[in-house]
Design a protein around this motif. Structure first.
Motif, PDB file in Angstrom:
ATOM      1  N   VAL A  75       0.839  -1.200   0.000  1.00  0.00           N
ATOM      2  CA  VAL A  75       0.000   0.000   0.000  1.00  0.00           C
ATOM      3  C   VAL A  75       0.873   1.249   0.000  1.00  0.00           C
ATOM      4  CG1 VAL A  75      -1.664   1.334   1.354  1.00  0.00           C
ATOM      5  CG2 VAL A  75      -1.948  -1.135   1.119  1.00  0.00           C
ATOM      6  N   ARG A  76       1.954   1.235   0.783  1.00  0.00           N
ATOM      7  CA  ARG A  76       2.851   2.392   0.831  1.00  0.00           C
ATOM      8  C   ARG A  76       3.466   2.665  -0.545  1.00  0.00           C
ATOM      9  NH1 ARG A  76       7.774   3.688   0.760  1.00  0.00           N
ATOM     10  NH2 ARG A  76       8.467   1.525   0.582  1.00  0.00           N
ATOM     11  N   VAL A  77       3.882   1.597  -1.238  1.00  0.00           N
ATOM     12  CA  VAL A  77       4.458   1.740  -2.577  1.00  0.00           C
ATOM     13  C   VAL A  77       3.420   2.320  -3.538  1.00  0.00           C
ATOM     14  CG1 VAL A  77       5.337   0.464  -4.579  1.00  0.00           C
ATOM     15  CG2 VAL A  77       6.189  -0.063  -2.280  1.00  0.00           C
ATOM     16  N   ARG A  78       2.203   1.857  -3.423  1.00  0.00           N
ATOM     17  CA  ARG A  78       1.126   2.364  -4.291  1.00  0.00           C
ATOM     18  C   ARG A  78       0.865   3.844  -4.014  1.00  0.00           C
ATOM     19  NH1 ARG A  78      -3.386  -0.003  -6.741  1.00  0.00           N
ATOM     20  NH2 ARG A  78      -4.345   1.606  -8.083  1.00  0.00           N
ATOM     21  N   ILE A  79       0.874   4.217  -2.715  1.00  0.00           N
ATOM     22  CA  ILE A  79       0.671   5.628  -2.357  1.00  0.00           C
ATOM     23  C   ILE A  79       1.800   6.488  -2.920  1.00  0.00           C
ATOM     24  CG2 ILE A  79       0.647   7.258  -0.419  1.00  0.00           C
ATOM     25  CD1 ILE A  79      -0.776   5.113   1.235  1.00  0.00           C
ATOM     26  N   ASP A  80       3.045   6.021  -2.748  1.00  0.00           N
ATOM     27  CA  ASP A  80       4.198   6.782  -3.253  1.00  0.00           C
ATOM     28  C   ASP A  80       4.107   6.971  -4.764  1.00  0.00           C
ATOM     29  OD1 ASP A  80       5.183   6.955  -0.709  1.00  0.00           O
ATOM     30  OD2 ASP A  80       6.687   5.360  -0.938  1.00  0.00           O
ATOM     31  N   LYS A  81       3.701   5.926  -5.430  1.00  0.00           N
ATOM     32  CA  LYS A  81       3.582   6.002  -6.891  1.00  0.00           C
ATOM     33  C   LYS A  81       2.530   7.022  -7.304  1.00  0.00           C
ATOM     34  CE  LYS A  81       2.677   3.090 -10.919  1.00  0.00           C
ATOM     35  NZ  LYS A  81       2.340   1.718 -11.393  1.00  0.00           N
ATOM     36  N   LEU A 100      -7.557  10.127  -8.551  1.00  0.00           N
ATOM     37  CA  LEU A 100      -6.247   9.781  -7.998  1.00  0.00           C
ATOM     38  C   LEU A 100      -6.120  10.264  -6.556  1.00  0.00           C
ATOM     39  CD1 LEU A 100      -3.524   8.497  -8.622  1.00  0.00           C
ATOM     40  CD2 LEU A 100      -2.726  10.721  -9.462  1.00  0.00           C
ATOM     41  N   GLN A 101      -6.598  11.459  -6.308  1.00  0.00           N
ATOM     42  CA  GLN A 101      -6.563  11.999  -4.941  1.00  0.00           C
ATOM     43  C   GLN A 101      -7.427  11.157  -4.003  1.00  0.00           C
ATOM     44  OE1 GLN A 101      -7.859  15.976  -5.829  1.00  0.00           O
ATOM     45  NE2 GLN A 101      -5.745  16.809  -5.783  1.00  0.00           N
ATOM     46  N   LEU A 107      -6.113   4.793   0.175  1.00  0.00           N
ATOM     47  CA  LEU A 107      -4.929   3.966   0.439  1.00  0.00           C
ATOM     48  C   LEU A 107      -4.302   4.316   1.789  1.00  0.00           C
ATOM     49  CD1 LEU A 107      -3.262   3.900  -3.112  1.00  0.00           C
ATOM     50  CD2 LEU A 107      -4.261   1.946  -1.880  1.00  0.00           C
ATOM     51  N   ARG A 108      -4.290   5.604   2.125  1.00  0.00           N
ATOM     52  CA  ARG A 108      -3.733   5.988   3.424  1.00  0.00           C
ATOM     53  C   ARG A 108      -4.584   5.421   4.565  1.00  0.00           C
ATOM     54  NH1 ARG A 108       0.461   9.264   2.862  1.00  0.00           N
ATOM     55  NH2 ARG A 108       0.599  10.711   1.073  1.00  0.00           N
ATOM     56  N   ARG A 109      -5.909   5.428   4.351  1.00  0.00           N
ATOM     57  CA  ARG A 109      -6.792   4.842   5.365  1.00  0.00           C
ATOM     58  C   ARG A 109      -6.527   3.343   5.481  1.00  0.00           C
ATOM     59  NH1 ARG A 109     -10.950   7.465   4.068  1.00  0.00           N
ATOM     60  NH2 ARG A 109     -11.730   6.022   2.473  1.00  0.00           N
ATOM     61  N   ARG A 110      -6.336   2.715   4.347  1.00  0.00           N
ATOM     62  CA  ARG A 110      -6.025   1.276   4.332  1.00  0.00           C
ATOM     63  C   ARG A 110      -4.676   1.011   5.000  1.00  0.00           C
ATOM     64  NH1 ARG A 110      -7.152  -3.919   4.842  1.00  0.00           N
ATOM     65  NH2 ARG A 110      -5.947  -5.273   3.462  1.00  0.00           N
ATOM     66  N   GLN A 111      -3.716   1.920   4.736  1.00  0.00           N
ATOM     67  CA  GLN A 111      -2.403   1.763   5.356  1.00  0.00           C
ATOM     68  C   GLN A 111      -2.521   1.861   6.885  1.00  0.00           C
ATOM     69  OE1 GLN A 111       0.434   4.777   4.251  1.00  0.00           O
ATOM     70  NE2 GLN A 111       2.157   3.739   5.229  1.00  0.00           N
ATOM     71  N   GLY A 112      -3.317   2.819   7.341  1.00  0.00           N
ATOM     72  CA  GLY A 112      -3.511   2.975   8.789  1.00  0.00           C
ATOM     73  C   GLY A 112      -4.135   1.740   9.411  1.00  0.00           C
ATOM     74  N   ASP A 113      -5.143   1.200   8.714  1.00  0.00           N
ATOM     75  CA  ASP A 113      -5.794  -0.011   9.235  1.00  0.00           C
ATOM     76  C   ASP A 113      -4.806  -1.171   9.312  1.00  0.00           C
ATOM     77  OD1 ASP A 113      -8.164   1.370   9.420  1.00  0.00           O
ATOM     78  OD2 ASP A 113      -8.973   0.616   7.513  1.00  0.00           O
ATOM     79  N   LEU A 114      -4.010  -1.307   8.262  1.00  0.00           N
ATOM     80  CA  LEU A 114      -3.045  -2.405   8.231  1.00  0.00           C
ATOM     81  C   LEU A 114      -1.971  -2.234   9.307  1.00  0.00           C
ATOM     82  CD1 LEU A 114      -2.610  -2.858   4.365  1.00  0.00           C
ATOM     83  CD2 LEU A 114      -3.676  -4.481   5.960  1.00  0.00           C
ATOM     84  N   GLU A 115      -1.543  -0.993   9.535  1.00  0.00           N
ATOM     85  CA  GLU A 115      -0.536  -0.740  10.560  1.00  0.00           C
ATOM     86  C   GLU A 115      -1.093  -1.041  11.951  1.00  0.00           C
ATOM     87  OE1 GLU A 115       0.526   3.257   9.674  1.00  0.00           O
ATOM     88  OE2 GLU A 115       2.141   2.694   8.302  1.00  0.00           O
TER      89      GLU A 115
END
Length: 247
Positions: A75-81, A100-101, A107-115
């Protein structure tokens, strides 16, 4: 059956030695260290089970954590891209830009959930590791106690063996002075009564069963020749006459 009074007297020594050997055998069977080792074996088995469960849980958590961390990284790689595309100004279409926004927010919300999942797994792993460490410490404690108790048991068994050897040698020596027929009777009676096969007649009482003989029985014994082997009708033990018999 007839046997010299001296030979009959040896049966009392033999009975004492057999009693001692029986006591030693009982002591060997009932050493407290044996029961302690049994309990420690049970504790050791329980501790090993606890360690196995903890190891299994740790292995499962490690796999789950590794998978979740990979998900976070993806997810982080996808966000960076996506962020790089935005920053480079490569998206000019308003709808595509909004999409895209929106995707980056999602994706950031998904990243937070995963973290959060990773943090929860780390906490669970820490708790599992603590249980594993506690079980390992218990295992060391049990092993140390088993070593100490085993040493005490072995020392006790060695002491018993030493006394058994001495008593056994003494029995062999005493038995060698008993006529074969009398010794065979003694062994047969011992097998039947399960204890002392020969007992002293003291003050009219059989010391094997602590029962006083009747007047008739005492008169029969008084009338018997000194070399006559007498039996107590009540318990069937061999009665040994002495100066304390009260005859």
């Amino acid at each position: 059956m007839k046997a010299s009074p001296e030979a009959q007297q040896r049966l009392l020594e033999l009975a004492d030695l057999d009693t001692e050997l029986g006591r030693l055998a009982y002591r060997r069977r009932t050493l407290p260290e044996i029961a302690e080792l049994d309990q420690l074996a049970g504790r050791g088995a329980q501790v090993r089970d606890d360690m196995t469960r903890a190891d299994t849980e740790l292995s499962d958590l490690d796999r789950e954590q590794a998978r979740s961390e990979r998900d976070v990284e993806q997810v982080r790689v996808r966000i960076d891209k996506d962020q790089q595309r935005l920053d480079a100004g490569k998206v000019s279409n308003a709808r595509e830009l909004e999409s895209l926004q929106s995707e980056i927010v999602s994706l950031r919300r998904r990243q937070g959930d995963l973290e959060e999942i990773v943090l929860d797994l780390m906490e669970r792993r820490e708790a599992a590791q603590s249980r594993r460490d506690e079980a390992a410490a218990d295992a060391e404690t049990v092993a140390a106690e088993e070593g100490e108790v085993t040493a005490r048991r072995d020392a006790a068994l060695a002491d018993i063996a030493d006394h058994e050897s001495k008593a056994g040698d003494a029995r062999t020596s005493v038995a060698s002075g008993v006529p074969d027929e009398l010794l065979a009777l003694y062994d047969r009676v011992r097998g039947q009564v399960g204890g002392r096969a020969a007992a002293m007649l003291r003050r009219g009482k059989c010391e094997g069963c602590n029962v006083s003989l009747s007047t008739v029985e005492l008169n029969e014994i008084r009338a018997a020749a000194p070399d006559e082997v007498m039996r107590h009708e009540e318990c069937r033990r061999i009665l040994i006459r002495t100066a304390e018999s009260g005859l």
